[in-house]
Scaffold this motif. Structure first.
Motif, short mmCIF file in Angstrom:
data_model
loop_
_atom_site.label_atom_id
_atom_site.label_comp_id
_atom_site.label_asym_id
_atom_site.label_seq_id
_atom_site.Cartn_x
_atom_site.Cartn_y
_atom_site.Cartn_z
N UNK A 248 0.85 -1.19 0.00
CA UNK A 248 0.00 0.00 0.00
C UNK A 248 0.89 1.24 0.00
N UNK A 249 0.72 2.06 -1.03
CA UNK A 249 1.63 3.19 -1.26
C UNK A 249 0.87 4.51 -1.22
N UNK A 250 1.49 5.53 -0.62
CA UNK A 250 0.98 6.90 -0.66
C UNK A 250 2.01 7.78 -1.36
N UNK A 251 1.55 8.89 -1.90
CA UNK A 251 2.40 9.79 -2.66
C UNK A 251 2.20 11.21 -2.16
N UNK B 9 -0.66 15.84 4.41
CA UNK B 9 -0.11 14.49 4.37
C UNK B 9 0.12 13.93 5.77
N UNK B 10 0.63 14.75 6.68
CA UNK B 10 0.92 14.28 8.04
C UNK B 10 -0.35 13.76 8.71
N UNK B 11 -1.45 14.45 8.49
CA UNK B 11 -2.73 14.03 9.06
C UNK B 11 -3.26 12.79 8.35
N UNK B 12 -3.21 12.83 7.01
CA UNK B 12 -3.76 11.73 6.22
C UNK B 12 -3.01 10.43 6.39
N UNK B 13 -1.69 10.49 6.44
CA UNK B 13 -0.89 9.27 6.56
C UNK B 13 -1.13 8.57 7.89
N UNK B 14 -1.37 9.35 8.93
CA UNK B 14 -1.63 8.77 10.25
C UNK B 14 -2.93 7.96 10.24
N UNK B 15 -3.83 8.33 9.32
CA UNK B 15 -5.11 7.61 9.22
C UNK B 15 -5.03 6.45 8.24
N UNK B 16 -4.41 6.70 7.08
CA UNK B 16 -4.35 5.69 6.02
C UNK B 16 -3.37 4.57 6.35
N UNK C 296 -0.11 3.75 5.22
CA UNK C 296 0.42 2.98 4.10
C UNK C 296 1.70 2.24 4.51
N UNK C 297 2.10 1.27 3.69
CA UNK C 297 3.36 0.57 3.93
C UNK C 297 4.55 1.42 3.51
N UNK C 298 4.35 2.18 2.44
CA UNK C 298 5.44 2.91 1.79
C UNK C 298 4.92 4.25 1.30
N UNK C 299 5.75 5.29 1.42
CA UNK C 299 5.35 6.60 0.94
C UNK C 299 6.47 7.20 0.10
N UNK D 239 5.32 5.52 11.35
CA UNK D 239 5.98 6.11 10.19
C UNK D 239 6.22 5.06 9.11
N UNK D 240 5.71 5.26 7.91
CA UNK D 240 5.92 4.25 6.86
C UNK D 240 7.35 4.31 6.32
N UNK D 241 7.74 3.27 5.63
CA UNK D 241 9.00 3.32 4.89
C UNK D 241 8.87 4.44 3.86
N UNK D 242 9.98 5.11 3.56
CA UNK D 242 9.90 6.28 2.69
C UNK D 242 10.95 6.23 1.59
N UNK D 243 10.53 6.66 0.42
CA UNK D 243 11.44 6.90 -0.71
C UNK D 243 11.33 8.38 -1.03
N UNK D 244 12.44 9.09 -0.93
CA UNK D 244 12.42 10.54 -1.09
C UNK D 244 12.59 10.93 -2.55
N UNK D 245 11.84 11.95 -2.96
CA UNK D 245 11.93 12.52 -4.30
C UNK D 245 12.52 13.92 -4.18
N UNK D 246 13.44 14.26 -5.06
CA UNK D 246 14.07 15.57 -4.97
C UNK D 246 14.66 16.01 -6.29
N UNK D 247 14.77 17.31 -6.48
CA UNK D 247 15.44 17.86 -7.65
C UNK D 247 16.89 18.18 -7.33
N UNK D 248 17.31 17.96 -6.09
CA UNK D 248 18.67 18.30 -5.65
C UNK D 248 19.39 17.04 -5.20
N UNK D 249 20.72 17.10 -5.16
CA UNK D 249 21.45 15.90 -4.77
C UNK D 249 22.25 16.10 -3.49
N UNK D 250 21.64 16.74 -2.49
CA UNK D 250 22.23 16.76 -1.15
C UNK D 250 21.10 16.76 -0.13
#
Length: 258
Positions: free
Chosen positions: A3-6, A39-46, A48-51, A74-85
């Motif tokens: 179950x994934x959230x975005x 998202x902080x409110x919604x994720x606590x309710x939903x 998910x396994x991964x966000x 706290x679900x497992x997380x994969x971070x998205x970014x336009x920067x590399x630091x």
């Protein structure tokens, strides 16, 4: 089923990730959010396994949003970014991987593979696989003999079609396994994939030199030069920073590694 959230404030970015996730039969998107507060409110309710979380968002950023969730929820997380630091504290927020925008299909597949491996342990209340789960030795054929190669002696690994070549001092050994599969079984605190075709042991890196296209040139301690792709730079920079106990920085100038 995973179950994934975005979470991303850019609708087009969310659409691009959703299209890629739709290609995976074991992934179901259960929620999406356009800002960190919602998202902080919604994720606590939903729950998910991964966000997938955009790091840079107006208001509450992605890292602050994750930190606001109780650790047990706290679900497992994969971070998205336009920067590399990144801030090293991301590792304390169950961040499995980092994907540079625009998201590369192969890198997203790798990140999902990491999640598939980690989730069974997470569901047993362990955030990451036990140390014993990481590969300690490689069994390789040398003529008529079977040789055990200690993973701690491997300096780098190169892709060779359906095989991978282990570099140990001046010797090489061929392993019948694809590089992508090997990368998932190696301790990320010791080894990092730096390119589609190569994995490097972190303590063998002597220098990083930034290139104009956001790739980097790595010089290993034996003088070997390797190219590090921009899609692998966030995880590499963070792993080096965490290893050295300093904040991660983008290698604008030549960087020597202690």
């Amino acid at each position: 089923m995973i179950r994934v959230a975005l979470v991303d404030d850019e609708p087009l970015a969310r659409l691009a990730v959703k299209a890629r996730l739709a290609c995976h039969a074991d992934i179901t998107l259960v929620a999406e959010y356009g800002d960190g507060v919602t998202a902080a409110t919604g994720l606590a309710t939903v729950r998910p396994d991964l966000v997938f979380v955009d790091v840079e968002m107006p208001g509450r950023n992605g890292l602050d949003m994750l930190a606001a969730l109780p650790r047990a929820e706290r679900p497992l997380a994969i971070l998205l970014t336009a920067h590399d630091s990144f801030a090293v504290r991301a590792f304390d927020l169950a961040a499995l991987d980092y994907l540079l925008k625009p998201v590369d299909d192969d890198r997203l597949d790798e990140a999902l593979d990491r999640a598939r491996l980690a989730l069974p342990y997470r569901r047993l209340d362990a955030a990451r696989p036990a140390a014993a789960a990481w590969t300690r030795t490689f069994s390789v054929r040398v003529g008529t003999r079977t040789v055990l190669v200690d993973a701690a002696d491997v300096e780098r690994i190169e892709a060779d079609g359906d095989y991978a070549t282990l570099h140990v001092d001046s010797r090489t050994y061929l392993v019948r396994e694809r590089l992508q599969a090997l990368a998932l079984r190696l301790d990320p605190a010791v080894f990092q994939r730096v390119h589609r075709s190569s994995i490097v042991r972190l303590d063998r890196i002597a220098e990083l030199r930034a290139l104009t296209n956001r790739d980097a040139l790595l010089r290993l301690r034996d003088g070997t030069l390797l190219r590090a792709s921009r899609t692998y730079m966030p995880a590499l920079t963070e792993a080096l920073a965490r290893r050295n106990g300093v904040p991660a920085t983008e290698p604008h100038d030549p960087t020597h590694i202690a």
